[in-house]
Write an enzyme that holds these catalytic residues in place. Structure first.
Site, short mmCIF file in Angstrom:
data_model
loop_
_atom_site.label_atom_id
_atom_site.label_comp_id
_atom_site.label_asym_id
_atom_site.label_seq_id
_atom_site.Cartn_x
_atom_site.Cartn_y
_atom_site.Cartn_z
N SER A 278 30.69 56.25 37.95
CA SER A 278 30.67 55.18 36.95
C SER A 278 29.63 55.44 35.85
O SER A 278 28.56 56.00 36.10
CB SER A 278 30.35 53.86 37.61
OG SER A 278 31.24 53.61 38.66
N GLY B 43 28.10 60.12 41.47
CA GLY B 43 27.95 59.86 40.05
C GLY B 43 29.29 59.79 39.34
O GLY B 43 29.71 60.76 38.71
N GLU C 286 37.14 58.04 50.85
CA GLU C 286 36.27 56.93 50.50
C GLU C 286 36.88 55.58 50.84
O GLU C 286 36.18 54.59 51.01
CB GLU C 286 35.96 57.02 48.99
CG GLU C 286 34.86 56.08 48.57
CD GLU C 286 34.46 56.22 47.10
OE1 GLU C 286 34.72 57.28 46.51
OE2 GLU C 286 33.90 55.24 46.57
C1 LIG Z 1 27.62 47.66 45.34
C2 LIG Z 1 28.22 48.66 44.42
C3 LIG Z 1 27.94 49.98 44.62
C4 LIG Z 1 28.46 50.93 43.75
N1 LIG Z 1 28.12 52.24 43.95
C5 LIG Z 1 28.58 53.16 43.08
C6 LIG Z 1 28.17 54.51 43.21
O1 LIG Z 1 27.43 54.86 44.12
N2 LIG Z 1 28.60 55.41 42.32
C7 LIG Z 1 29.44 55.06 41.28
O2 LIG Z 1 29.83 55.93 40.53
N3 LIG Z 1 29.84 53.78 41.13
C8 LIG Z 1 29.42 52.82 41.99
N4 LIG Z 1 29.80 51.51 41.82
C9 LIG Z 1 30.60 51.16 40.66
C10 LIG Z 1 32.03 50.78 40.96
O3 LIG Z 1 32.79 51.92 41.23
C11 LIG Z 1 32.53 50.02 39.75
O4 LIG Z 1 31.88 48.78 39.75
C12 LIG Z 1 34.01 49.79 39.73
O5 LIG Z 1 34.70 51.01 39.59
C13 LIG Z 1 34.42 48.83 38.61
O6 LIG Z 1 33.88 49.19 37.38
P1 LIG Z 1 33.06 48.13 36.49
O7 LIG Z 1 32.05 47.51 37.36
O8 LIG Z 1 32.63 48.81 35.27
O9 LIG Z 1 34.10 46.99 36.14
P2 LIG Z 1 35.23 47.04 34.99
O10 LIG Z 1 35.96 48.30 35.04
O11 LIG Z 1 34.63 46.61 33.69
O12 LIG Z 1 36.18 45.89 35.53
C14 LIG Z 1 35.89 44.49 35.43
C15 LIG Z 1 37.12 43.72 35.89
O13 LIG Z 1 38.23 44.05 35.06
C16 LIG Z 1 39.30 44.51 35.84
N5 LIG Z 1 40.04 45.57 35.12
C17 LIG Z 1 39.56 46.70 34.57
N6 LIG Z 1 40.54 47.44 34.06
C18 LIG Z 1 41.69 46.77 34.29
C19 LIG Z 1 43.05 47.03 34.04
N7 LIG Z 1 43.49 48.15 33.45
N8 LIG Z 1 43.94 46.11 34.42
C20 LIG Z 1 43.54 44.97 35.05
N9 LIG Z 1 42.28 44.68 35.32
C21 LIG Z 1 41.37 45.57 34.96
C22 LIG Z 1 38.67 45.06 37.09
O14 LIG Z 1 39.59 45.08 38.16
C23 LIG Z 1 37.54 44.10 37.30
O15 LIG Z 1 38.03 42.97 37.96
C24 LIG Z 1 29.30 50.55 42.69
C25 LIG Z 1 29.59 49.20 42.51
C26 LIG Z 1 29.06 48.26 43.35
C27 LIG Z 1 29.38 46.84 43.11
#
Ligand SMILES: Cc1cc2nc3c(=O)[nH]c(=O)nc-3n(C[C@H](O)[C@H](O)[C@H](O)COP(=O)(O)OP(=O)(O)OC[C@H]3O[C@@H](n4cnc5c(N)ncnc54)[C@H](O)[C@@H]3O)c2cc1C
Lengths: 326, 384
Positions: free
Chosen positions: B135, B133, B251
């Protein structure tokens, strides 16, 4: 030589000597046509050219893995003479009890579009009609990269035909090229990092911009993986086709992005003759064209993967491409 | 410069760990007999509690957990061997994956003796499945901005907020969550703590989210006045950020960051026959050449983790490159397959390929995105 700290000290000593002997000014003089003789004599005098010979022949008895850092260092310093090539050639010949004429600079002349350093060497090691052959030689054709390379060699007197060899010299040539490339890419990375922190635009060092940071991260990834692949090619008792294929393929692929990113971050200054970056990137590009491209080695590697009949690619990596499987 | 070949000292998997391999291969051959490649291609996304329990019966969950807590007391190399075989074969390991990979090591390192005695044996015997947990809807890459909050109350902690993208929360027993225990999201890394959340507690709602493929692997998880007992805190209050970061090296450094498309690669390679054309042989060879140094790096990091080090920058570098290859394998195989307009097109290959083509874009997101990883590498290079 078996002790790790001894080897580390040896390498450190070698790097110090290279830094003193192979300055950018010396590299440029040789590229401009100066005689290689005095630099070669100095390199020969360091004794490192014999580092892989057994101690009974006054060498340091380094195995391939121990010699690998010396080859990397030669690449890092853009040594304009066939130091690493000669070190490896002498070791290959010594295995068959062939002693090389004192002071001879030897190029590894596996099949290739060009032979690096052929313009500053009098001897070559070849695969010819299934034999390992040492010949006297001189450069033929053009020096495409202004590195004293040549697109071919005039083969002179045959000096030794000590063993059978199908493509043993090609493997050694490509392995050494991959390690020299990895070394040169290391230097290119250092130069690019320091340029990114020195050069200011928009009131900040370039390295403070996220777009530049991300490119530098990719640069580091490519350099590290090329280094690890080259190290694996030097892990065994001899050069193995599968490991060499992976190393040269990876070095060639990495080289493209490393050179592009490094030159992009340097801007126009990096392209100038006066700036040192091109001394290294020009050599990297020369090696990309030498001893087989990424497609050549990839095809061999793909065929090796299939011929091995491994259950999975993970098995193939473990059995044929891991340090521990050498 | 702080990133060089010394960050990945050459390492070899020791014999005692290799000794495990043939047993694991035999077990997988028996368990997965008849399972087609398009199902195997799910690998660590494939959830099968029965498979996990069968592994537990062999003593293969919690391999690195000390015997006194129900584990096998083996080292990180043994786990590498086990995991490499499972992933290469496409075994459905998701049920126990998180608990085995990161929750058990976390509890072992930061948990109280009571937590270890209570939970570790049950993780190891395949009874308890865990999820991560981290995100939240407004905290993805910017993880330190999490808003889910636990407040001290009589008898424990009161939890409110929401997590999202929580893989297999709907089939897990516990979540280990990063939440705020003091200050506000402006305080960033300060004031965060990790909690062990029993997902059967009142006030918790788990809602699966379907993705484009039709799969529902991840979830939204809502917390409404959930009363957590005192001993739900993992580690030290306020130390959550450091603890999470220690988890990240586990991880990001494992073979699951290079093998997610391996079942497809090997199916395609098998169908090439003994005499592939030069183009296909070259495609296959390039993947092998790119994978080889990465596997070496993963073994090197395993050695570092075994020594108690935290190769966090190294793991970022490895994962960024590894997931790129995992993404590229379906792309190039699609190119190879569809280059031949009239086939022959093996139906199983097409199905496996299509599955990975629809999924490969997430490989670089889960576990931290490219941009974030590259930012970490840049920090390692002294740029930030
Ligand atoms: C299949 C899958 C399984 C997952 N399982 C889990 C889970 O079990 N538990 C959990 O907690 N999370 C999980 N996640 C979540 C995952 O950790 C997040 O998707 C990831 O950390 C990115 O966050 P976001 O999706 O909110 O994208 P955002 O943070 O909104 O990012 C969107 C885009 O913007 C870019 N970006 C963001 N900030 C910056 C910056 N400062 N500079 C440049 N670029 C930037 C990112 O690189 C990305 O390309 C999972 C995701 C997927 C796809």
């Amino acid at each position: 030589m078996s002790d790790d700290t001894d080897t580390a000290l040896l390498v450190e000593g070698f790097r110090r000597q290279l830094a003193a002997l192979v300055t950018p000014a010396v590299i440029r003089e040789i590229e401009d046509g100066a005689s290689p003789q005095s630099l070669w004599a100095s390199l020969d005098e360091t004794g490192f050219v014999d580092a892989m010979l057994p101690e009974s022949l006054d060498g340091a008895g380094l195995d391939l893995a121990q010699a690998f850092p010396l080859v990397l260092a030669a690449g890092e310093h853009a040594v304009p003479l066939p130091f690493a090539e000669t070190m490896v050639a002498r070791a290959m010949l010594a295995q068959h009890n062939v002693l090389v004429p004192a002071g001879a600079a030897i190029v590894l002349a596996g099949r290739s579009a060009l032979i690096p350093c052929a313009g500053v060497a009098g001897h070559a090691l070849l695969d010819r009609d299934g034999q390992l052959v040492l010949v006297a030689c001189s450069a033929a054709g053009s020096d495409l990269f202004r590195t004293r390379s040549a697109t071919g060699i005039h083969v002179g007197e045959t000096l030794a035909t000590p063993a059978a060899s199908d493509d043993g010299v090609l493997l050694a040539s490509a392995a050494v090229a991959a390690a020299l490339m990895a070394g040169a890419m290391t230097r290119v990375m250092e130069m690019t990092l320091s340029h990114a922190s020195d050069r200011q635009q928009f009131g900040r060092p370039l390295g403070k911009f996220q777009a530049i940071q991300q490119q530098l991260a990719v640069l580091a990834e490519q350099v590290l993986s090329a280094q690890v692949a080259a190290r694996t090619a030097f892990a065994g008792r001899g050069f193995d086709a599968t490991r060499v294929a992976a190393a040269k393929c990876r070095a060639n692929e990495a080289a493209t992005s490393v050179c592009n990113i490094a030159h992009a971050i340097h801007g126009a200054i990096g392209a100038t003759a006066e700036f040192d970056l091109q001394l290294y990137t020009r050599r990297i590009k020369q090696w990309q064209l030498a001893f087989g491209s990424e497609s050549y080695w990839a095809e061999r590697l793909g065929r090796a993967r299939i011929a091995a009949r491994a259950d999975t690619t993970a098995d193939f990596l473990r059995l044929h491409l891991a340090t521990g499987s050498a | 410069m702080t990133l060089n070949l010394n960050n990945f000292p050459p390492a070899t998997i020791p014999d005692h760990a290799e000794a495990l391999r043939s047993d694991v291969k035999a077990f997988i051959a028996e368990q997965l007999a008849g399972v087609p490649p398009h199902i195997r291609a799910r690998t660590w996304s494939g959830f099968d509690a029965n498979f996990s329990r069968a592994m537990a019966r062999r003593g293969w969950i919690g391999l690195t957990v000390p015997v006194e807590y129900g584990g096998a007391g083996l080292d990180a190399f043994a786990r590498f061997v086990l995991v490499e075989e499972l992933l290469a074969a496409g075994a459905p390991v998701a049920a126990h994956w998180i608990g085995d990979r990161q929750s058990a090591p976390l509890l072992l390192h930061y948990g109280t003796e009571a937590q270890r005695r209570d939970l570790l044996p049950r993780i190891c015997n395949g009874e308890l499945f865990f999820c991560i947990g981290m995100s939240e809807p407004n905290s993805g890459s910017d993880l330190a901005s999490v808003r889910t909050r636990a407040e001290r109350v009589a008898g424990g902690w009161l939890l409110n907020g929401q997590k999202i993208w929580t893989t297999y929360a709907h089939k897990s027993h516990y979540m280990i969550a990063l939440v705020r225990t003091s200050g506000t999201s402006d305080d960033r890394q300060k004031g965060l703590s990790q909690f062990l959340i029993d997902l059967s507690l009142p006030g918790i709602t788990v809602r699966p989210i379907m993705i484009g493929t039709g799969d529902t692997d991840f979830n939204e998880v809502f917390f409404e006045d959930v009363l957590l007992p005192d001993d739900a805190l993992v580690g030290t209050e306020g130390n959550g950020w450091a603890q999470v970061n220690a988890e990240l090296a586990f991880e990001r450094s494992g073979p699951e960051r290079i093998y997610s498309s391996l079942v497809l690669l090997d199916l395609w390679a098998r169908l090439l026959g003994d005499t592939p054309d030069p183009l296909d042989a070259g495609r296959l060879g390039r993947f092998v050449a790119r994978l080889a140094p990465l596997r070496e790096m993963s073994v090197a990091m395993t050695a570092l983790l075994a020594k108690g080090e935290h190769p966090i920058t190294e793991a970022a570098l490895f994962k960024d490159m590894g997931t790129e290859i995992e993404q590229q394998i379906p792309v190039e195989i699609a190119d190879a397959v569809a280059q031949r307009l009239d086939g022959p097109h093996d139906p199983e290959l097409l199905q496996t390929l299509a599955y990975l083509m629809q999924l490969n874009h997430v490989f670089s997101l889960r576990g931290g995105t490219r941009e974030i990883l590259r930012g970490m590498i840049a920090r390692g290079l002294g740029l930030r």
